[in-house]
Design an enzyme around this catalytic site. Sequence first.
Site, PDB file in Angstrom:
ATOM      1  N   THR A   1      49.366  39.442  37.026  1.00 22.03           N
ATOM      2  CA  THR A   1      48.231  39.638  36.128  1.00 22.03           C
ATOM      3  C   THR A   1      46.972  39.123  36.827  1.00 22.03           C
ATOM      4  OG1 THR A   1      48.243  37.459  35.049  1.00 22.03           O
ATOM      5  CG2 THR A   1      49.828  39.093  34.246  1.00 22.03           C
ATOM      6  N   CYS A   2      45.844  39.158  36.122  1.00 18.91           N
ATOM      7  CA  CYS A   2      44.603  38.687  36.735  1.00 18.91           C
ATOM      8  C   CYS A   2      44.641  37.177  36.982  1.00 18.91           C
ATOM      9  CB  CYS A   2      43.399  39.045  35.884  1.00 18.91           C
ATOM     10  SG  CYS A   2      43.465  38.398  34.197  1.00 18.91           S
TER      11      CYS A   2
ATOM     12  N   GLY B   1      41.866  50.267  31.237  1.00 17.42           N
ATOM     13  CA  GLY B   1      43.142  49.619  30.963  1.00 17.42           C
ATOM     14  C   GLY B   1      43.082  48.732  29.730  1.00 17.42           C
TER      15      GLY B   1
END
Length: 426
Positions: A53-54, A193
């Site tokens: 993930t980020c 997204g």
Amino acid sequence: MAVWALGINHTTAPLDLRGRFAFALDQIAPTLQGLRGSFPARHPAVEAAIISTCNRTEIYCAGEHPALDHTLGWLAQTGGVTPSMLQSHAYTLEDGTAARHAFRVASGLDSMVLGEAQILGQMKNAVRAAESAGALGRTLNQLFQRSFSVAKEVRSATEIGAHSISMAAAAVRLAGQLFEDLAQTRVLFVGAGEMIELAATHFAARNPKAIAVANRTHERGEALAARFGGEVMRLGDLPERLHEFDAVVSCTASTLPIIGLGAVERALKRRKHRPMFMVDLAVPRDIEPEVKALEDVYLYTVDDLASVVQTAQANRQAAVAQAEAIIDAGVQSFMHWMDQRDPVKGSVPLIRQLHAQADTWRSAEIARARKLLARGEDVDAVLEALSRGLTQKMLHGAISELHAGNAEQREQTAETISRFFLRNKS
């Protein structure tokens, strides 16, 4: 069976290093195949899953023996750094600590935004990707299914989610500090997204003057723009139209920045240096870091938003304490499940051996009975012999133990055998 995990996140590694280890969802399957294929023959059929993930990249594995060093070396090579460099920013976990970490991540306790729910969906996507790649076995499937169950209990039994502010809400709060009236701003969203959809929802609630969506796939961008009454634009038109927007929020899966310093400088010039608010939620970065140095640009990354997500400390800590207790119980349950399947510690292998031994005895007595019946022996006599033969085989070991050892050992054996065989004795 051993479980191990390693990873980097927003607390252990800077944004640019995390960007080296970011995997898009469609990259997970081939990456997992590469990881599993890299293990030497002494580590057969290793299970694996990757969560990217980020804010984090984590690898979870299960196999007969832990192989943390190999896994770390493989990940370092994948990201183009030395193992020592990665190790200085990574955390490595085994068995119970790996399970506890997975449960805390799923429950939102290890997130930059305490209690945020988005990570749970991202974990579920990662598990589905691992399943599709054939990389998920019984052990990791149990680990993740239990983590989802624990996360559900944490959210239903505590107020952990009530004391959080999402990344999208944090971005709106920062924009509100810069612009006197968000209803007079024009907002551009780059990407389409889940994160951009969440950000667009929060910004749309403030009724901005205009909303636009720029996305590589026109159809998906058009669908998102339509939801908020905005326009869709081609990603290639972004440099020429950047000056039109007061706020830009970007989060794509691009491996290289898509908004460069030069484009922003030209946009500022056309805006006569009216300020621009920019949020880069992507890992790797969507906006070149040098943009932050421009005098009239207020650029925030995912790491910069950390200071905005602080909430009522007392309430948060009470909820965290409740959540940790639920997680402790979940870890104990998972480790018990693991122990039950351990060939040394567990009872499951012994149960299987007992069943196998009983089946061997049963097969032998049935074969003997069939021979007697084939010779014309009386059926009742054959059945009597079959039952007596099974009984003798089942009791032989216990009776032999009763006659072995000294008096103290025989007394202990008698107590054990009584408990096993005479439970219904009045």
